[in-house]
Write a protein that holds these residues in place. Structure first.
Motif, mmCIF file in Angstrom:
data_model
loop_
_atom_site.group_PDB
_atom_site.id
_atom_site.type_symbol
_atom_site.label_atom_id
_atom_site.label_comp_id
_atom_site.label_asym_id
_atom_site.label_seq_id
_atom_site.Cartn_x
_atom_site.Cartn_y
_atom_site.Cartn_z
ATOM 1 N N TYR A 304 -21.593 8.734 -7.886
ATOM 2 C CA TYR A 304 -20.916 9.443 -6.803
ATOM 3 C C TYR A 304 -19.575 8.822 -6.437
ATOM 4 O O TYR A 304 -18.571 9.510 -6.418
ATOM 5 C CB TYR A 304 -21.804 9.538 -5.562
ATOM 6 N N SER A 335 -21.202 13.337 -9.386
ATOM 7 C CA SER A 335 -22.112 14.366 -8.878
ATOM 8 C C SER A 335 -22.521 14.055 -7.449
ATOM 9 O O SER A 335 -22.782 12.910 -7.103
ATOM 10 C CB SER A 335 -23.369 14.431 -9.752
ATOM 11 N N ASP A 336 -22.608 15.111 -6.653
ATOM 12 C CA ASP A 336 -22.932 14.946 -5.235
ATOM 13 C C ASP A 336 -24.443 14.976 -5.034
ATOM 14 O O ASP A 336 -24.972 15.895 -4.418
ATOM 15 C CB ASP A 336 -22.236 16.046 -4.432
ATOM 16 N N ARG A 341 -24.966 9.669 -2.962
ATOM 17 C CA ARG A 341 -23.959 9.757 -1.903
ATOM 18 C C ARG A 341 -24.306 8.888 -0.710
ATOM 19 O O ARG A 341 -23.445 8.234 -0.128
ATOM 20 C CB ARG A 341 -23.794 11.216 -1.451
#
Ligand SMILES: [Zn+2]
Length: 386
Positions: A304, A335-336, A341
């Motif tokens: 992230y 990628s979230d 995150r």
């Protein structure tokens, strides 16, 4: 507070007739369960009986996982149907709430309370549990504790314990990673930081000694993850692969913490919480992919934080995977994902093949593939750390 919320929501959404039925239901609920319903998360109670059985689930026929004696402090996180949920040996555990008595030493203002149990000790339930300056993962880490370390308990706030260290100062530790104990052993203060293996750079380069790795087998319990060919379930593949990765990392000297070791459901927040509770050097989440187009296949690694260390670790692991497994390279991606995150540690997520593709599905179930993945992750970590 939950009850008020339900009442308000129902009142807005329904007509008067339904409201009265809901209202009656709530009154009935209150009448039956009120004594059990007003515990706030993190309230401290004392064991009010000579011996209290600790169980794995809120049912009298569930597995017994421990025992508490009179006067020991129990932090209750929620209650249902006469059972109080707490943590024991780092796991969710349940005791019959009728045997708990309110802790009279706890002050009563608003959950911001610190009680002062006179002679309570806690035992640390895992290796590398962070000790912090305050009750929350936002507070500074000032040391770490090992499995079996015991500390005198001097207070509790929410789901955090305040403990006394060897030098008489205090620190905070996540209550869910501890158990109450009567036995007080000599307290070790902190664990040295990655310097214990100082004999020879050669062995240090080749091993993962001194590193704490959190392995997260994706999905589990009521969440099967992706469903694939031949009845494959992602949650089973992630668990068996994680077990193999754990074995290889441990053989390389790493301390490995698994977010789950059985077929159990864990929220994404809980997974991150586990990572953030340790002095984690790397968090690795294991997943398998699914896609409507069945020809899609291959392996990818995700991170992230943009351009940071997470990206470098993702690249290192993806490169090692491509050296160890015979699968198409789908590259690394920013990628979230929630577990990346919200994670304050170095964190990556690997997608180890598509369970919807015939070739991948056949491959990923094999011991050989899972062993190759384990060796690749170990290599990727070693390359990154050294
Ligand atoms: Zn998944």
């Amino acid at each position: 507070m939950k009850i008020e919320f339900i009442l308000t929501k129902e009142a807005i959404m329904t007509n008067a007739k339904r409201f009265s039925m809901v209202g009656f239901g709530i009154l009935l609920f209150l009448f039956i369960f009120l004594p059990a319903a007003n515990a706030q998360s993190g309230d401290a109670y004392k064991v009010g009986t000579s011996s209290l059985v600790v169980r794995s689930a809120p049912a009298s026929n569930s597995e017994i996982i421990g025992q508490l004696s009179q006067g020991q402090t129990v932090i209750v996180f929620k209650e249902q149907h006469g059972w109080a949920m707490t943590y024991y040996a780092g796991k969710e555990a349940w005791v019959a709430s009728q045997f708990l008595v309110a802790d009279s030493q706890q002050s009563t203002d608003s959950g911001e309370t610190v009680h002062k149990p006179s002679n309570d000790y806690i035992a640390v339930a895992a290796d590398g549990v962070n000790l912090r300056t305050g009750p929350g993962t936002n507070h500074q880490v000032i040391g770490s504790a090992l499995h079996g370390d015991t500390y005198k308990l001097t207070g509790t706030k929410g789901d955090w314990h305040r403990i006394v260290l060897g030098d008489g100062t205090t620190a905070w530790i996540a209550a869910w990673l501890t158990s109450p104990t009567n036995v007080h052993q000599t307290t070790r203060q902190t664990k040295a930081t990655n310097t214990s293996q100082s004999n020879g750079t050669q062995t240090k380069r080749a091993s993962l000694a001194g590193y704490n790795i959190v392995l997260d087998a994706g999905h589990g319990g009521k969440d099967p993850g992706a469903l694939g060919l031949d009845g494959l379930r992602e949650k089973d593949l992630t668990l068996s692969t994680a077990n193999r990765v754990r074995d290889v990392l441990q053989s390389e000297g790493a301390t490995v913490v698994a977010t789950r070791s059985g077929d159990e459901f864990l929220s994404l927040d809980k997974r991150v919480q586990i990572s953030n509770s340790y002095k984690t050097d790397a968090f690795i989440s294991l997943h398998f992919n699914a896609y409507p187009t069945m020809t899609v296949r291959g392996v990818s690694t995700h991170y992230y934080s943009n351009g940071g260390n997470d990206m470098a670790l993702a690249q290192s692991i993806q490169t090692a995977l491509m050296q160890h497994v015979n699968m198409p390279n789908r590259g690394i991606h920013q990628s979230d994902y929630h577990v990346l995150r919200t994670n304050s540690d170095l964190a990556v997520l690997v997608e180890l093949g598509f369970i919807t593709n015939q070739y991948d599905a056949g491959n990923i179930q094999t011991n050989q593939y899972q062993t190759d993945v384990a060796n690749a992750i170990a290599d990727g970590l070693k390359t990154y750390f050294n």
